[in-house]
Structure formats: structure tokens, C-alpha cells
Design an enzyme around this catalytic site. Structure first.
Site, mmCIF file in Angstrom:
data_model
loop_
_atom_site.group_PDB
_atom_site.id
_atom_site.type_symbol
_atom_site.label_atom_id
_atom_site.label_comp_id
_atom_site.label_asym_id
_atom_site.label_seq_id
_atom_site.Cartn_x
_atom_site.Cartn_y
_atom_site.Cartn_z
ATOM 1 N N HIS A 91 41.346 34.396 32.462
ATOM 2 C CA HIS A 91 39.972 34.087 32.894
ATOM 3 C C HIS A 91 39.057 33.786 31.712
ATOM 4 O O HIS A 91 37.979 33.234 31.897
ATOM 5 C CB HIS A 91 39.416 35.156 33.855
ATOM 6 N N ASP A 229 46.927 38.199 33.762
ATOM 7 C CA ASP A 229 45.691 37.601 33.252
ATOM 8 C C ASP A 229 45.735 37.345 31.740
ATOM 9 O O ASP A 229 45.077 38.015 30.959
ATOM 10 C CB ASP A 229 44.516 38.528 33.610
ATOM 11 N N SER A 672 37.083 41.807 27.880
ATOM 12 C CA SER A 672 38.196 41.034 28.409
ATOM 13 C C SER A 672 38.921 40.335 27.289
ATOM 14 O O SER A 672 38.288 39.708 26.434
ATOM 15 C CB SER A 672 37.698 40.013 29.418
HETATM 16 N N1 ARG Z 1 36.246 41.388 36.935
HETATM 17 C C1 ARG Z 1 36.683 40.809 35.704
HETATM 18 C C2 ARG Z 1 35.490 40.567 34.763
HETATM 19 O O1 ARG Z 1 34.415 40.996 35.005
HETATM 20 C C3 ARG Z 1 37.494 39.585 35.914
HETATM 21 C C4 ARG Z 1 36.771 38.377 36.441
HETATM 22 C C5 ARG Z 1 37.603 37.144 36.605
HETATM 23 N N2 ARG Z 1 38.491 37.194 37.758
HETATM 24 C C6 ARG Z 1 38.155 36.805 39.030
HETATM 25 N N3 ARG Z 1 39.022 36.932 39.989
HETATM 26 N N4 ARG Z 1 36.980 36.294 39.324
HETATM 27 O O2 ARG Z 1 35.336 39.631 34.053
HETATM 28 N N1 ASP Z 2 36.404 41.610 33.400
HETATM 29 C C1 ASP Z 2 35.492 41.965 32.335
HETATM 30 C C2 ASP Z 2 35.411 40.872 31.268
HETATM 31 O O1 ASP Z 2 35.627 39.713 31.542
HETATM 32 C C3 ASP Z 2 35.838 43.282 31.752
HETATM 33 C C4 ASP Z 2 35.122 44.406 32.435
HETATM 34 O O2 ASP Z 2 34.001 44.217 32.914
HETATM 35 O O3 ASP Z 2 35.678 45.504 32.442
HETATM 36 O O4 ASP Z 2 35.006 41.100 30.151
#
Ligand code: ARG
Ligand code: ASP
Length: 738
Positions: A91, A229, A672
Site C-alpha cells: 500500500h 502487504d 507502514s
Molecule cells: N490500515 C492501514 C493504514 O492505515 C492500511 C491501509 C491500506 N489498506 C487498505 N485496505 N485500504 O495505512
Molecule cells: N497502516 C498504517 C500506515 O500506513 C499503519 C498504522 O496506522 O498502524 O502507516
């Protein structure tokens, strides 16, 4: 410490839960500044770490920090070979992967693997940053910012001096270097960061989406998790190994340091740490600040997005073109939406407001004693500031989440420059027009006016219904429906063909067509109201809150230090482990600077009677598999490897293929892509998310419930090697623990 203060603590400690009420530093909580990591060393070693603080961050010699980079604008990455190979999340590489994807080469869907260096794809605009050095410059930045009477300077004067001093500190850096002066503890301290910026970063490999994004938004923020990921990039440098703009002559960068990869795995309870760039946390807010988030900010954003997502999801389900157009947008909207829901639940469950109130009582008592008098009045002032701030913040959120939800509004507003340049016969007109054309192309590629109209109506009706309808929605002499019909029937902005041809044949005199456009007029009106009324008021209150928060933060640090000292002097205190961060120090909130978060591999209990093991496996992917559900489609080749249990050297001791695992490392957005290291400092995972039950950790960390989610490095290498056959990449790496 004077006897006087001891006296205060003795009094407070007697018969109250005083020490338990301090801003709680739970076991292993915290995002620590690597420069000062020696203060954590003892605790980290007690948890199993075999390194010294100096191995992780050293001013004098190469250390693990030289293998960590800021990846792009908001992620972390790590070096894993002597030839500049970088791992980060899928991502995080998403935009780069998407920009190379087309119908003929759909790398996003199918994955991409460069067969050799020559096939690695340049990614214009993508940069990585190595931290060369960080330095405490609090003295230089803050010296003399008190007036002669010891009173602080007026806020505006203070900020001006800080800005000027920061500029001086970052002047005169070398080529490819970048300096940033960053406030810590709400401006009680300042640090200078010097980065080396590499602008030639190339895409090397990415798994297909149904691995890199497996589980999609359904599983986002959730454990058990099975998302592969990760993506792979390479840094290129000039012939002298220096940062350089893209050139075919550039060569793979030779880093000072890269990480060894450990295939030996982990067990529950094993020490781990995450080394990366957490973006923003707010652990030291007052109860008033938390209340604002809990009662206003999060609920407003959540309800607006619930409606918006409902429209988008329905349209995506109906039509596959819309699904492709809106999937990235929906992911972005849903990411915050889901996180805030978890945050609200977590804040309520922990009664963060209540416990902050209790702490504030103690703080207030101290502040009204002679010792704490520098902080007298700060809490009441914060309370008052938040009261004033609330209404304006509400209007700002309405603007962001409702008014701007239909995308045509900000798109139309972006044509202002074109109008201005046309009127003044600006020499830049040609460039601005080019810009508009490019923007229009990109915008319409992923735009459906029908969906946008529906969003406009829903958002507008919603604010009307719940009585929060504000002038920003209103347009004289019209009903919402009529207004929508006009915007989406008559406006040129919502008619892609017409707009593109208009821009193609554009003559300066035609700015009038734009200025008469109903949607353009509306956009100028609502932006005007926001920029002239709402935003300045928000900024004014924010500034006030920030400067109060700076004082309050200082008070919290002082109180913490005093109570630590009191406990060393063995004054009676209930045992609520004040120093169970191992340091007795309050760590600074995240501010997108390099930090270390450490903890253990650990399962957790998301709800009554349920226990989550600390890792998932490929078997779990097969359990979720469903060819009819987009998020759960599994590649034939992966199924085949699973059926044959053909995991090569990447299986764990039980013969399973581990996919993701969780731990107690305190992380946030920006982390991330961060390397997850074991006791020896070798790479065992890539951080990518948190569990939903723990998303309040940006405001209050809870060791019981908060877990970071990491990709198991064995799954990453299994996909690169066994699944994709990109064995040349694995051969570059230094692998141990086999
Ligand atoms: N929750 C994670 C973060 O805040 C991953 C986001 C990307 N993945 C998704 N399915 N939208 O960045
Ligand atoms: N998914 C988040 C990021 O892209 C990480 C988190 O919020 O724990 O940095």
C-alpha cells in the site's frame, strides 16, 4: 529535589491513588527517540534484546538506522541488500505500481517482477530519505524566548523567531541534503534532522493485488490478517554513489548498511522492535481535547463517510467500470472511517476522558501549590479554548467531509488560476492551461458524474436533516434537488467530453464560460466562506490550544520527573508502575521522525472468550478463499503451492507457511513499511497495520488490547522466490536462521 516537593508528594500519596493517575506509561508503550535510546537499553535487554542502543543508532559509526528510509511522503522502508534493494508495503508502493499499470500491463492486478536491473522501472517523483544525523537544537531555537521578566514572548513573536532560527540551522547543507527542524513535546524541545534524499528509486517487484491487498478493505485494520502487504524497490545513485536524478547511467546504490534477514521465526513472548517513521499521536491531550475528538470530530467524520461510502459501494457493485474507478478512493475514505470507529470504541472502553479528568485533578492541585505555580490556570484555559474551538472545528469538518465530498466542487475551484491568468494575460497562461488539461484528464479517468451527484445530494440532505445545515450548503433561491440538477446537468465541470474539448480549444476570453458556470460559482462561494471565515477562526483557536498545550506538556513532564524522584527517595506510593516504560520518562508524541517502538510477539483477546493467536498462515488464506468475492480471490499458483505444501525453506518449524503476526509494539500511521527486527537486530517482518480494537493507541495506548500487525518476512520471501520466481532478488539478500 527539594524537601519541599517531597512534602507535596508525601501529602498527595497519602490516601489517594495519586501515582496511578499519572498519564499512564504502560508496559512497552512508547515511540522512542533513537538518539536517546540508551535510556531504554536496560528495559529492552530485559525483554531479550541482545543489542546495545549504539548498535541501533550511533552518531559515530554505521548502525541499523542507516538501513531505514523514509519511503515517499508518508511511509517507511528498509534496505535489504548491498545493491540498494528496499522493502516496503504494497500500500506504500501502490501509487508507483499503479502509475506503471495500464490495460496492456496491468501490474496492479497481475503483479510485476523485473527480470534484471534493466527492467526495473523508474518512478518519477518517488524519493527515499536516509537520516544522516539528528541533533538536539533546543538551545539554539529556544534560547532567550522569554522576555526579560521571565514571561514568555507573545506567541506570534515567538513563532517568528523560531522560524528564522530554524532557517538558519538548515542553511548551507550539501547537495542532496535536506534539513528539517522539528518540534518535540509541543515545542518544548527542537531537533534538527539532516536527510540525504535519493530521487532515483525504481520499481523492482510487486505481488498481484490479490496477494498484496488480500482481504482488501474488509480485512483492513483487522487481525487475523492475511495480506501480503509488501513491494520491492531499488535506489539508484551516480557513479560516485551519490544521490542523483534519474539517469540510465545511474547504478544500484551501495548502502552503508542493510538488514540481514532471519528465517528462524519467533515465538510468543519474543522481543521485537519496529524502527521507522510514526506520523502523529496525541497521548498528552487534556480531557477536553479527547472529548472533542470523541464527541465531535470522530462522529461527524464517521457519519459523513458512512453515507458517502454507501453511495460509492452501491455504484461499485452495480458496475465494474465504476469499481475500478472508485476502488482506490473508496479505500482511502474507508481507511480513516474504520479507524475512527475503532478509536471511539477504544476511548470509551478505557474511559480515557474520565481518567484524564482524575489526573487533571491532581495536576490542578499541584498547579495551585507553590511548586507548580507556573502551570496554574493552564487547564481552565484549555477548557475555555476548546469551548471556543468546537463550533468552528465543526464547520471545518462539515466543509471537508460534506461540502467537498462531491469531487466536482474542488475540481471546479481548481480552475480559478486559469480564470485569473486569462484575465491578466499572464505569461504563465500556457503552462496553467496545460496543467488544467492534465488535471482534467486524470480527474475524469476515475470520475462518474452520476455517483458524484448522488453524493452531493446525500451529503447536503444529511446536514439539512440533522439541523447542522450551514450557509456553506445554501445557494440562494433554490432547493437542493434543483441545485443538484443544475450542477450535474448544466455545469461544464460534470460533463467530461464538453470540458475536454473546451480546454482543447480554449481562448483566454472564454474564462467567462467558467465564471458563469453554476458549479464554479458555488465552489467559489463555499471556498470563500471557508477560507475567509472558518479557517482563520480554526487557526486562531488552534494556535491558542497549541501554546497552552506546550505549557501543559511541560507541566506533565515536570510532574512525572518529580514523582519519579519521589519514588526513588522511596516515598510511599502505590505500585502502579510509573516507570514501566523502563525509563520513567514521557516519550514524545509521534511527529514523523525516526523512532523505536519495542515489545513482544503477543496474541490478544479481542472480546469476551475469544483469544487471537499471534500469527496467521496460508491455511487461513485458503479458508477465506472465495472466487466470487473480490477481496478473497486466491491465485491458482498460490493454491497450487499450498496444495503441495511447497514452501521451500520458508516454512516454520511446524511446516506451516506463516503470513502475518502481531506484537505489542506501539506504532501508528507512517510506520507502514517499517522493519520489524528481532533480538539480534535481524529482519523478521514488515509492519503494516494495527488491530481495530487498538486503534485508540494514537490517543491512549493499552498494552492489553493494542497490537501492531506485521507481515512475516518468510511469506514475503516465499512470494518473491517460490511464487514469482524472482530468485535473483533473494540471492542478493543476506539470509540467516535457515
Ligand atoms: N490500515 C492501514 C493504514 O492505515 C492500511 C491501509 C491500506 N489498506 C487498505 N485496505 N485500504 O495505512
Ligand atoms: N497502516 C498504517 C500506515 O500506513 C499503519 C498504522 O496506522 O498502524 O502507516
Amino acid at each position: 529535589m527539594s524537601m519541599n516537593l517531597n512534602g507535596f508528594f508525601k501529602k498527595m500519596a497519602a490516601g489517594s491513588l495519586f501515582f496511578g493517575l499519572l498519564p499512564v506509561a504502560h508496559a512497552d508503550e512508547g515511540m522512542w527517540v533513537p538518539l536517546f535510546l540508551s535510556q531504554n537499553q536496560e528495559r529492552m535487554q530485559a525483554l531479550g534484546m541482545q543489542l546495545t542502543a549504539e548498535d541501533i543508532y550511533s552518531v559515530n559509526q554505521s548502525s541499523l538506522k542507516d538501513a531505514v528510509v523514509i519511503f515517499g511522503g508518508g511511509c517507511t522502508g528498509e534496505l535489504v541488500s548491498g545493491q540498494g534493494l528496499v522493502l516496503t508495503n504494497h500500500h506504500c508502493g501502490y501509487d508507483a505500481i499503479q502509475s506503471h499499470s495500464s490495460v496492456e500491463h496491468d501490474y496492479l492486478t497481475l503483479g510485476f517482477w523485473a527480470g534484471d536491473f534493466a527492467q526495473e522501472l523508474p518512478c518519477p517523483g518517488l524519493e527515499v530519505r536516509f537520516l544522516k544525523e539528528m541533533r538536539d537544537v533546543s538551545q539554539q531555537v529556544l534560547q532567550g524566548l522569554q522576555g526579560p521578566d521571565g514571561k514568555p514572548l507573545p506567541e506570534a513573536v515567538r513563532q517568528d523567531s523560531i522560524r528564522a532560527r530554524s532557517l538558519r540551522l538548515t542553511a548551507g547543507l550539501g547537495q542532496g541534503e535536506e534539513g528539517r527542524v522539528v518540534p518535540f513535546y509541543y515545542g518544548n524541545q527542537y531537533f534538527l534532522f539532516i536527510y540525504e534524499v535519493f530521487p532515483d528509486v525504481r520499481l523492482v517487484g510487486a505481488p498481484p493485488s490479490n496477494i498484496g491487498k488480500f482481504g482488501g478493505d474488509t480485512d483492513n485494520w483487522v487481525f487475523p490478517r492475511h495480506t501480503g502487504d509488501f513491494s520491492v524497490f531499488r535506489i539508484y545513485a551516480d557513479s560516485l554513489n551519490r544521490p542523483a536524478a534519474y539517469s540510465p547511467e545511474n547504478r544500484p546504490y551501495k548502502p552503508k548498511r542493510y538488514l540481514k534477514i532471519d528465517l528462524g521465526g519467533y515465538e510468543e513472548g519474543d522481543f521485537t522492535f519496529v524502527f521507522g517513521y510514526p506520523g502523529r499521536t496525541q497521548e498528552y491531550l487534556s480531557s477536553y481535547g479527547v472529548e472533542q475528538i470523541l464527541e465531535q470530530e470522530d462522529p461527524m467524520r464517521i457519519s459523513a463517510r458512512t453515507e458517502r461510502l454507501a453511495v460509492i459501494k452501491a455504484a461499485m457493485d452495480k458496475d465494474s467500470k465504476t469499481r475500478i474507478q472508485y476502488s482506490a478512493k473508496a479505500a482511502g475514505i474507508a481507511n480513516g472511517w474504520k479507524k475512527w470507529m475503532g478509536e471511539v470504541k477504544g476511548i470509551q472502553r478505557l474511559d480515557v476522558v474520565g481518567s484524564k479528568r482524575e489526573y487533571e485533578k491532581v495536576f490542578g492541585q499541584w498547579a495551585s501549590s507553590p511548586q507548580g505555580k507556573a502551570y496554574a490556570g493552564v487547564l481552565p484555559a484549555l477548557e475555555k479554548a476548546y469551548q471556543g474551538y468546537g463550533a468552528y472545528q465543526g464547520m471545518a469538518i462539515l466543509f471537508q467531509e460534506h461540502t467537498l465530498a462531491p469531487e466536482a466542487v474542488s475540481f471546479a475551484y481548481s480552475f480559478r488560476k486559469l480564470c485569473q491568468a486569462s484575465k491578466t494575460q499572464d505569461s504563465a497562461l500556457g503552462r496553467i492551461l496545460e496543467d488544467c488539461r492534465a488535471r482534467a484528464e486524470a480527474f475524469y479517468k476515475d470520475y462518474d458524474p452520476g455517483v458524484d451527484k448522488e453524493i452531493f445530494l446525500r451529503m447536503a440532505f444529511m446536514t439539512e436533516k440533522d439541523g447542522t445545515r450551514t450557509p456553506v450548503i445554501e445557494f440562494p433561491g433554490s432547493t437542493l434537488q434543483k441545485q443538484a440538477d443544475r450542477f450535474y446537468g448544466k455545469s461544464i465541470f460534470t460533463q467530461p467530453e464538453r470540458m475536454l474539448s473546451f480546454l482543447e480549444h480554449y481562448k483566454p476570453g472564454q474564462y467567462k464560460t467558467i465564471e458563469r458556470d453554476p458549479l464554479y460559482k458555488y465552489a467559489v462561494l463555499v471556498y470563500g466562506q471557508y477560507l475567509n471565515q472558518t479557517a482563520p477562526a480554526v487557526a486562531r483557536f488552534k494556535k491558542e490550544i497549541d501554546s497552552l498545550q506546550r505549557i501543559y506538556m511541560k507541566g506533565q513532564m515536570e510532574l512525572k520527573a518529580l514523582s519519579e524522584a519521589a519514588s526513588r527517595d522511596s516515598l510511599s506510593r502505590p505500585d502502579q508502575g510509573l516507570s514501566n516504560t523502563g525509563t520513567g520518562i514521557l516519550y514524545p508524541d509521534a511527529n514523523f521522525t525516526l523512532r523505536v517502538a519495542y515489545g513482544q510477539v503477543a496474541g490478544f483477546s479481542p472480546s469476551d472468550a475469544l483469544y487471537c493467536k499471534p500469527y496467521t498462515t496460508l491455511d487461513g488464506i485458503m479458508e477465506k478463499e472465495n472466487p466470487d468475492i473480490y477481496d478473497y480471490v486466491v491465485e491458482e499458483r498460490l493454491k497450487d503451492l499450498h496444495a503441495r505444501r511447497d514452501y521451500g525453506r520458508y516454512a516454520n518449524a511446524l511446516g506451516e507457511m506463516p503470513v502475518a503476526f502481531i506484537g505489542t509494539n506501539h506504532t501508528t500511521g507512517g510506520n507502514s513499511g517499517s522493519p520489524v527486527l528481532n533480538a539480534e537486530g535481524n529482519l523478521i517482518g514488515i509492519n503494516f497495520d494495527r488491530n481495530w480494537e487498538g486503534t485508540m493507541s494514537d490517543i491512549r495506548y493499552d498494552a492489553e488490547m493494542c497490537r501492531n500487525i506485521m507481515l512475516d518476512i518468510r511469506y514475503c520471501l516465499f512470494i518473491i522466490d517460490k511464487f514469482a520466481g524472482a530468485t535473483r532478488l533473494v540471492e542478493e539478500m543476506e539470509i540467516v536462521g535457515d
